[in-house]
Design a protein around this motif. Structure first.
Motif, PDB file in Angstrom:
ATOM      1  N   ALA A 126       0.810  -1.219   0.000  1.00 45.41           N
ATOM      2  CA  ALA A 126       0.000   0.000   0.000  1.00 45.41           C
ATOM      3  C   ALA A 126       0.844   1.271   0.000  1.00 45.41           C
ATOM      4  CB  ALA A 126      -0.936   0.001   1.212  1.00 45.41           C
ATOM      5  N   TRP A 127       1.935   1.270   0.789  1.00 46.95           N
ATOM      6  CA  TRP A 127       2.716   2.492   0.967  1.00 46.95           C
ATOM      7  C   TRP A 127       4.172   2.360   0.512  1.00 46.95           C
ATOM      8  CZ3 TRP A 127       0.253   1.529   6.201  1.00 46.95           C
ATOM      9  CH2 TRP A 127      -1.041   2.063   6.229  1.00 46.95           C
ATOM     10  N   GLY A 128       4.548   1.172   0.038  1.00 47.91           N
ATOM     11  CA  GLY A 128       5.894   0.998  -0.496  1.00 47.91           C
ATOM     12  C   GLY A 128       6.960   0.773   0.547  1.00 47.91           C
ATOM     13  N   THR A 129       6.583   0.488   1.786  1.00 47.05           N
ATOM     14  CA  THR A 129       7.556   0.202   2.842  1.00 47.05           C
ATOM     15  C   THR A 129       6.952  -0.765   3.840  1.00 47.05           C
ATOM     16  OG1 THR A 129       8.903   1.172   4.612  1.00 47.05           O
ATOM     17  CG2 THR A 129       6.821   2.245   4.126  1.00 47.05           C
ATOM     18  N   TYR A 130       7.780  -1.674   4.359  1.00 47.79           N
ATOM     19  CA  TYR A 130       7.272  -2.651   5.316  1.00 47.79           C
ATOM     20  C   TYR A 130       7.018  -2.032   6.681  1.00 47.79           C
ATOM     21  CZ  TYR A 130       8.403  -6.412   2.054  1.00 47.79           C
ATOM     22  OH  TYR A 130       8.438  -7.241   0.959  1.00 47.79           O
ATOM     23  N   TRP A 131       7.780  -1.001   7.031  1.00 43.69           N
ATOM     24  CA  TRP A 131       7.667  -0.423   8.364  1.00 43.69           C
ATOM     25  C   TRP A 131       7.966   1.071   8.279  1.00 43.69           C
ATOM     26  CZ3 TRP A 131       5.802  -3.186  12.385  1.00 43.69           C
ATOM     27  CH2 TRP A 131       5.812  -2.587  13.650  1.00 43.69           C
ATOM     28  N   SER A 132       7.102   1.893   8.906  1.00 39.83           N
ATOM     29  CA  SER A 132       7.280   3.344   8.817  1.00 39.83           C
ATOM     30  C   SER A 132       7.264   4.020  10.185  1.00 39.83           C
ATOM     31  CB  SER A 132       6.177   3.955   7.942  1.00 39.83           C
ATOM     32  OG  SER A 132       4.897   3.608   8.432  1.00 39.83           O
ATOM     33  N   TRP A 133       7.242   3.234  11.268  1.00 38.02           N
ATOM     34  CA  TRP A 133       7.195   3.756  12.631  1.00 38.02           C
ATOM     35  C   TRP A 133       5.989   4.666  12.845  1.00 38.02           C
ATOM     36  CZ3 TRP A 133       9.838   1.044  15.893  1.00 38.02           C
ATOM     37  CH2 TRP A 133      11.017   0.419  15.454  1.00 38.02           C
ATOM     38  N   ASP A 134       4.917   4.330  12.174  1.00 44.91           N
ATOM     39  CA  ASP A 134       3.627   4.959  12.441  1.00 44.91           C
ATOM     40  C   ASP A 134       3.241   4.669  13.890  1.00 44.91           C
ATOM     41  OD1 ASP A 134       0.874   5.961  11.498  1.00 44.91           O
ATOM     42  OD2 ASP A 134       0.402   3.966  12.258  1.00 44.91           O
ATOM     43  N   PRO A 135       2.545   5.595  14.597  1.00 45.35           N
ATOM     44  CA  PRO A 135       2.177   5.356  16.012  1.00 45.35           C
ATOM     45  C   PRO A 135       1.483   4.018  16.233  1.00 45.35           C
ATOM     46  CG  PRO A 135       1.734   7.631  15.447  1.00 45.35           C
ATOM     47  CD  PRO A 135       2.155   6.951  14.171  1.00 45.35           C
ATOM     48  N   LYS A 136       0.594   3.627  15.327  1.00 51.38           N
ATOM     49  CA  LYS A 136      -0.118   2.360  15.478  1.00 51.38           C
ATOM     50  C   LYS A 136       0.854   1.188  15.371  1.00 51.38           C
ATOM     51  CE  LYS A 136      -4.403   0.465  15.479  1.00 51.38           C
ATOM     52  NZ  LYS A 136      -5.512   0.865  16.359  1.00 51.38           N
TER      53      LYS A 136
END
Length: 411
Positions: free
Chosen positions: A342-352
């Protein structure tokens, strides 16, 4: 009738079940217990029908999606999963005592939908959710949440049943003094614009207390009982004053765009009147005092209905082991794969994402301590309770307070 009507019916059935389960413990009448179980089964059936209707309604609107994509639907599914798992536990362990602690969670979760003015509209999926991963990711995550919720209820019972002596009254007075001091400091620092500093300090203080309970709780049961009393009093106090705040909010007749979320606790803890705020916190401290002083009477009442502490500990472990696996695979692993598409990265350190990882690590610590260190009993129940606090913040706190890539899960 539409799905929302059936969800309302389910809420009322869960309220009735909660009252019946509590009455069963008080009056010790088997007929009352059987009625409680029957009402719970009926409520689950009604909620299952409501979920199916909502799915059908989405197709009638030309949307055609699984009802798991926003906060309203996820709360409903979380409640459904929790009640289902509870009924399995009730059947397996032949005890209804857990119902007095699980059904309030189910009722309050559904009631929160109405109190917080959460939108029940069926809307098209945002692009990030238009994926086959939606069903598997959300389904496994929320079944994991439900398992953690049941484990939390059992852990709270274990901590109470494992207490023989509440300890010296000085412990209570010291705790009341600390809470009063922290609250006063919070208002002062918030007024100075140092809100973040205050909450970081509270976080460090709680972490230090939790660490002490995990390491030394088995040797200091009076501190564990204080922790149990604090958890019960905090939840009861927040719910009581949230309900009062909601009643007062409705009486203000504000415009429709002014939701309860925007004004939550404005008439109580965040009131412009300092006297009102002080009275509300005094009410919480009074609840803490009553719970601490009367809790052992509840222990005496429950003792004849509950399995042995060893069985409670084993049940907590089973719930967490299954929940940890489902949440790890469905919530983290599948979520990472979905995020990459969906966003092109496995992990983005989003709060959730971050809080989901923290929660998963807490439960990983639980399993590690059990398998490697051989811990059982009090220490494990404390970790379970702390883990569920992480679940609550991961699920509701992040959605309602923070923003990020998962903001579509909010109100």
């Amino acid at each position: 009738m539409d799905s929302s009507t059936f969800f309302t019916f389910a809420t009322l059935f869960y309220l009735a079940a909660m009252i019946l389960y509590i009455s069963f413990l008080i009056f010790k009448k088997e007929a009352v217990g059987m009625a409680a179980s029957g009402v719970t089964y009926a409520g689950l059936a009604i909620q299952t029908l409501a979920l199916a209707l909502r799915w059908i309604e989405s197709y009638k609107l030309g949307i055609g999606r699984v009802p798991l994509s926003n906060l309203y639907e996820s709360l409903v599914f979380f409640t459904w999963s929790t009640v289902l798992i509870y009924l399995i536990v009730e059947y397996r362990y032949k005890t209804r005592a857990f119902g007095a602690f699980v059904m309030p969670v189910a009722f309050l979760a559904l009631a929160f939908i109405n109190v917080a003015d959460i939108s029940a509209d069926i809307s098209p999926l945002v692009p990030a959710l238009q994926s086959n991963w939606l069903l598997y990711h959300v389904l496994m995550s929320f079944i994991g949440y439900a398992l953690f919720a049941v484990a939390f209820a059992v852990s709270v019972l274990y901590l109470l049943m494992d207490t023989e002596d509440r300890g010296p009254t000085g412990n209570l007075y010291l705790a009341l003094g600390v809470i009063a001091s922290v609250v006063a400091l919070g208002y002062i620092l918030t007024g100075m614009g140092a809100k973040v500093v205050f909450w970081l300090g509270v976080g460090v203080l709680l972490l230090a207390w939790f660490t002490y309970l995990v390491v030394a709780g088995a040797r200091n049961r009076s501190q564990v009982y204080l922790f149990w009393s604090f958890c019960i009093a905090l939840v009861a106090g927040m719910l009581l004053f949230m309900g009062l705040d909601y009643v007062l909010f409705q009486g203000r007749h504000l415009p429709a765009e002014e939701t309860f979320k925007k004004h939550m606790f404005e008439s109580t803890f965040l009131s412009s009147s300092r006297a009102v705020a002080v009275l509300c916190w005094a009410g919480v401290l009074a609840i803490f005092y009553v719970v601490w002083s009367q809790g052992l009477k509840l222990r005496t009442l429950l003792k004849q209905f509950l399995p042995s502490p060893e069985h409670l500990d084993d049940l907590t472990y089973r719930m967490i082991a299954i929940g940890w696996l489902l949440f790890g695979v469905g919530g983290l692993a599948m979520g990472a794969v979905w995020a990459n598409s969906a966003w092109g990265t496995y992990w983005s350190w989003d709060p959730k994402e971050t809080w989901s990882l923290i929660t998963w690590f807490i439960y990983s610590l639980y399993l590690h301590a059990r398998f490697v260190r051989g811990w059982k009993g009090t220490q494990m129940a404390v970790i379970s309770a702390v883990g569920f606090m992480g679940v609550i913040f991961t699920y509701l706190g992040v959605n309602l307070v923070l923003s990020g890539l998962h903001s579509y899960g909010g109100l």
